[in-house]
Design a protein around this motif. Structure first.
Motif, PDB file in Angstrom:
ATOM      1  N   PRO A  98      -4.405  -5.523   9.690  1.00  0.00           N
ATOM      2  CA  PRO A  98      -3.639  -4.923   8.524  1.00  0.00           C
ATOM      3  C   PRO A  98      -2.441  -5.429   8.343  1.00  0.00           C
ATOM      4  CG  PRO A  98      -4.806  -3.394  10.165  1.00  0.00           C
ATOM      5  CD  PRO A  98      -4.971  -4.752  10.718  1.00  0.00           C
ATOM      6  N   LEU A  99      -1.810  -5.183   7.119  1.00  0.00           N
ATOM      7  CA  LEU A  99      -0.575  -5.668   6.743  1.00  0.00           C
ATOM      8  C   LEU A  99       0.452  -4.463   7.143  1.00  0.00           C
ATOM      9  CD1 LEU A  99      -2.301  -7.744   5.345  1.00  0.00           C
ATOM     10  CD2 LEU A  99      -0.337  -7.603   3.403  1.00  0.00           C
ATOM     11  N   HIS A 100       1.644  -4.946   7.540  1.00  0.00           N
ATOM     12  CA  HIS A 100       2.776  -4.083   7.878  1.00  0.00           C
ATOM     13  C   HIS A 100       3.973  -4.405   6.579  1.00  0.00           C
ATOM     14  CE1 HIS A 100       1.503  -2.875  11.903  1.00  0.00           C
ATOM     15  NE2 HIS A 100       0.784  -3.958  11.815  1.00  0.00           N
ATOM     16  N   PHE A 101       4.229  -3.235   5.885  1.00  0.00           N
ATOM     17  CA  PHE A 101       5.034  -3.494   4.811  1.00  0.00           C
ATOM     18  C   PHE A 101       6.389  -3.143   5.113  1.00  0.00           C
ATOM     19  CE2 PHE A 101       2.526  -4.497   1.309  1.00  0.00           C
ATOM     20  CZ  PHE A 101       1.232  -4.600   1.633  1.00  0.00           C
ATOM     21  N   GLY A 102       7.419  -3.737   4.351  1.00  0.00           N
ATOM     22  CA  GLY A 102       8.749  -3.274   4.505  1.00  0.00           C
ATOM     23  C   GLY A 102       9.134  -2.288   3.147  1.00  0.00           C
ATOM     24  N   PHE A 107      -0.571  -9.299  -5.395  1.00  0.00           N
ATOM     25  CA  PHE A 107      -0.349 -10.648  -4.689  1.00  0.00           C
ATOM     26  C   PHE A 107       0.366 -11.709  -5.379  1.00  0.00           C
ATOM     27  CE2 PHE A 107      -0.884 -13.429  -1.318  1.00  0.00           C
ATOM     28  CZ  PHE A 107      -1.240 -14.771  -2.077  1.00  0.00           C
ATOM     29  N   TYR A 144       4.383  -9.475  -2.322  1.00  0.00           N
ATOM     30  CA  TYR A 144       3.824  -8.664  -3.344  1.00  0.00           C
ATOM     31  C   TYR A 144       4.612  -8.308  -4.417  1.00  0.00           C
ATOM     32  CZ  TYR A 144      -0.719  -8.391  -0.734  1.00  0.00           C
ATOM     33  OH  TYR A 144      -1.866  -8.588  -0.185  1.00  0.00           O
ATOM     34  N   GLY A 187      -5.970  -1.761  -5.446  1.00  0.00           N
ATOM     35  CA  GLY A 187      -6.312  -0.903  -6.663  1.00  0.00           C
ATOM     36  C   GLY A 187      -4.965  -0.286  -7.127  1.00  0.00           C
ATOM     37  N   GLN A 188      -4.969   0.028  -8.114  1.00  0.00           N
ATOM     38  CA  GLN A 188      -3.872   0.649  -9.150  1.00  0.00           C
ATOM     39  C   GLN A 188      -3.209   2.038  -8.632  1.00  0.00           C
ATOM     40  OE1 GLN A 188      -6.979   0.778 -10.272  1.00  0.00           O
ATOM     41  NE2 GLN A 188      -7.022   2.215 -12.042  1.00  0.00           N
ATOM     42  N   GLN A 235       5.585  -4.923  -7.107  1.00  0.00           N
ATOM     43  CA  GLN A 235       4.784  -3.823  -7.812  1.00  0.00           C
ATOM     44  C   GLN A 235       5.424  -3.053  -8.697  1.00  0.00           C
ATOM     45  OE1 GLN A 235       4.656  -0.593  -4.616  1.00  0.00           O
ATOM     46  NE2 GLN A 235       3.025   0.599  -5.692  1.00  0.00           N
ATOM     47  N   ARG A 294       1.998 -14.097  10.031  1.00  0.00           N
ATOM     48  CA  ARG A 294       1.473 -14.204   8.665  1.00  0.00           C
ATOM     49  C   ARG A 294       2.592 -13.228   7.971  1.00  0.00           C
ATOM     50  NH1 ARG A 294      -4.624 -14.600   6.717  1.00  0.00           N
ATOM     51  NH2 ARG A 294      -4.975 -16.673   7.692  1.00  0.00           N
ATOM     52  N   TYR A 305       3.748 -11.949   3.771  1.00  0.00           N
ATOM     53  CA  TYR A 305       3.100 -11.909   2.426  1.00  0.00           C
ATOM     54  C   TYR A 305       4.379 -11.275   1.433  1.00  0.00           C
ATOM     55  CZ  TYR A 305      -1.578 -11.765   4.717  1.00  0.00           C
ATOM     56  OH  TYR A 305      -2.371 -12.066   5.629  1.00  0.00           O
ATOM     57  N   TYR A 308       1.475 -16.012   0.349  1.00  0.00           N
ATOM     58  CA  TYR A 308       1.544 -15.819   1.708  1.00  0.00           C
ATOM     59  C   TYR A 308       1.707 -17.070   2.462  1.00  0.00           C
ATOM     60  CZ  TYR A 308      -3.434 -16.415   3.303  1.00  0.00           C
ATOM     61  OH  TYR A 308      -4.506 -16.958   3.504  1.00  0.00           O
ATOM     62  N   PHE A 314      -3.552   4.015  -1.996  1.00  0.00           N
ATOM     63  CA  PHE A 314      -3.777   2.673  -2.364  1.00  0.00           C
ATOM     64  C   PHE A 314      -5.243   2.145  -1.847  1.00  0.00           C
ATOM     65  CE2 PHE A 314      -0.589   1.643  -5.440  1.00  0.00           C
ATOM     66  CZ  PHE A 314       0.565   2.359  -4.945  1.00  0.00           C
ATOM     67  N   GLU A 355      -1.057 -19.832   0.216  1.00  0.00           N
ATOM     68  CA  GLU A 355      -1.819 -19.554  -1.248  1.00  0.00           C
ATOM     69  C   GLU A 355      -0.587 -18.833  -1.974  1.00  0.00           C
ATOM     70  OE1 GLU A 355      -5.472 -17.029  -1.186  1.00  0.00           O
ATOM     71  OE2 GLU A 355      -5.170 -16.874  -3.148  1.00  0.00           O
ATOM     72  N   TYR A 407      -4.505   2.592   2.134  1.00  0.00           N
ATOM     73  CA  TYR A 407      -2.987   2.811   2.505  1.00  0.00           C
ATOM     74  C   TYR A 407      -2.217   3.954   1.677  1.00  0.00           C
ATOM     75  CZ  TYR A 407      -2.211  -1.989   4.632  1.00  0.00           C
ATOM     76  OH  TYR A 407      -2.419  -3.130   5.766  1.00  0.00           O
ATOM     77  N   GLN A 438       1.286   0.945 -10.735  1.00  0.00           N
ATOM     78  CA  GLN A 438       0.338  -0.021 -10.606  1.00  0.00           C
ATOM     79  C   GLN A 438       0.621  -0.401  -9.091  1.00  0.00           C
ATOM     80  OE1 GLN A 438      -1.768  -1.600 -12.835  1.00  0.00           O
ATOM     81  NE2 GLN A 438      -0.702  -0.254 -14.182  1.00  0.00           N
ATOM     82  N   GLY A 439      -0.609  -0.886  -8.530  1.00  0.00           N
ATOM     83  CA  GLY A 439      -0.724  -1.162  -7.125  1.00  0.00           C
ATOM     84  C   GLY A 439      -0.031  -2.623  -6.826  1.00  0.00           C
ATOM     85  N   PRO A 440       0.289  -2.817  -5.470  1.00  0.00           N
ATOM     86  CA  PRO A 440       1.094  -4.236  -5.343  1.00  0.00           C
ATOM     87  C   PRO A 440       0.094  -5.425  -5.854  1.00  0.00           C
ATOM     88  CG  PRO A 440       1.143  -2.635  -3.386  1.00  0.00           C
ATOM     89  CD  PRO A 440       0.166  -2.169  -4.404  1.00  0.00           C
TER      90      PRO A 440
END
Lengths: 115, 111
Positions: A103-107, A45, A35, B102-103, A37, A31, A33, A48, B90, A56, B36, A41-43
């Motif tokens: 859980p997601l692993h972010f770059g 969507f 995002y 959330g923000q 940011q 998977r 995704y 994905y 977050f 979606e 997170y 603000q938060g990420p």
């Protein structure tokens, strides 16, 4: 585990130009995704994929945005005719889908500045 | 629409103080919840997650969170913060396979 890799780290472009970002997920993750940011603000969507299928796409996403994941490996996010409002950090994440909600692993993200 | 609300934008604490960051979500289905953390200059990292079972979950670096279904809340806690906990935090809920965030709450810990 080499982590999720995103290129470039920074991109400055003029309004109206097209830009393309690349994401290489963790190799066994199916998977992927995208995002966005902005400061304070938060990420948010965007879209994905599961393998090569785009499952979606956010309704907030303009038609100027398109993402692909050929062969289910790396992914690209293209923004056509950039606008100043597109300036943001674009984050990619991947997950293994080994359990129902992994859980997601972010770059580290690609920071886009549109002048 | 599904959403996540974090009550505090910026929290400033002294070292050794206790921490509680609020998180409320709006989602009617079975919830999977996450916290997170993003340290300065680094990518988002998972602190802890709740899927089912014990509503008190423990994560890395001494953090814990409590899921209270009746209050739609998933607050993050730490008994004694350190300067190295300075970061942005977050809260997120899994909705249909994607995370809604959330923000964020910026935590500054003074030495």
């Amino acid at each position: 585990d080499t982590g999720v890799s995103q290129n470039p780290r920074h991109k400055i472009t003029k309004r109206g130009q097209n830009v393309t970002f690349r994401c290489d997920p963790i190799s066994e993750h199916n998977r992927l995704y995208w995002y966005r940011q902005t400061l304070g603000q938060g990420p948010e969507f965007l879209t994905y994929f599961q393998n090569e299928a785009q499952l979606e796409k956010s309704r907030l996403l303009s038609d100027r945005f398109s993402a692909e994941r050929p062969k289910g490996s790396f992914s690209t996010l293209e923004i056509q005719r950039t606008e100043q409002g597109d300036s943001a950090m674009y984050l990619c994440a991947s997950s293994p889908m080994t359990e129902a909600y992994s859980p997601l692993h972010f770059g580290n993200g690609t920071r886009l500045t549109v002048t | 629409a599904q959403s996540v609300s974090q009550h505090n934008h910026h929290v400033i604490l002294s070292e050794a103080a206790s921490l509680e960051l609020g998180c409320n979500y709006s989602y009617g289905g079975t919830v999977n919840l996450f916290w997170y953390v993003q340290y300065p200059g680094q990518h988002l990292q998972l602190l802890l997650k709740y899927f089912s079972g014990d509503p008190l979950v423990k994560g890395i670096k001494g953090f814990e969170a409590e899921f209270i279904k009746s209050k739609f809340s998933f607050n993050l806690r730490k008994p004694s913060v350190q300067w190295s906990d300075t970061a942005e935090y977050f809260c997120a809920v899994n909705v249909g396979g994607k995370l809604i965030f959330g923000q964020g709450t910026e935590l500054s810990v003074k030495p």
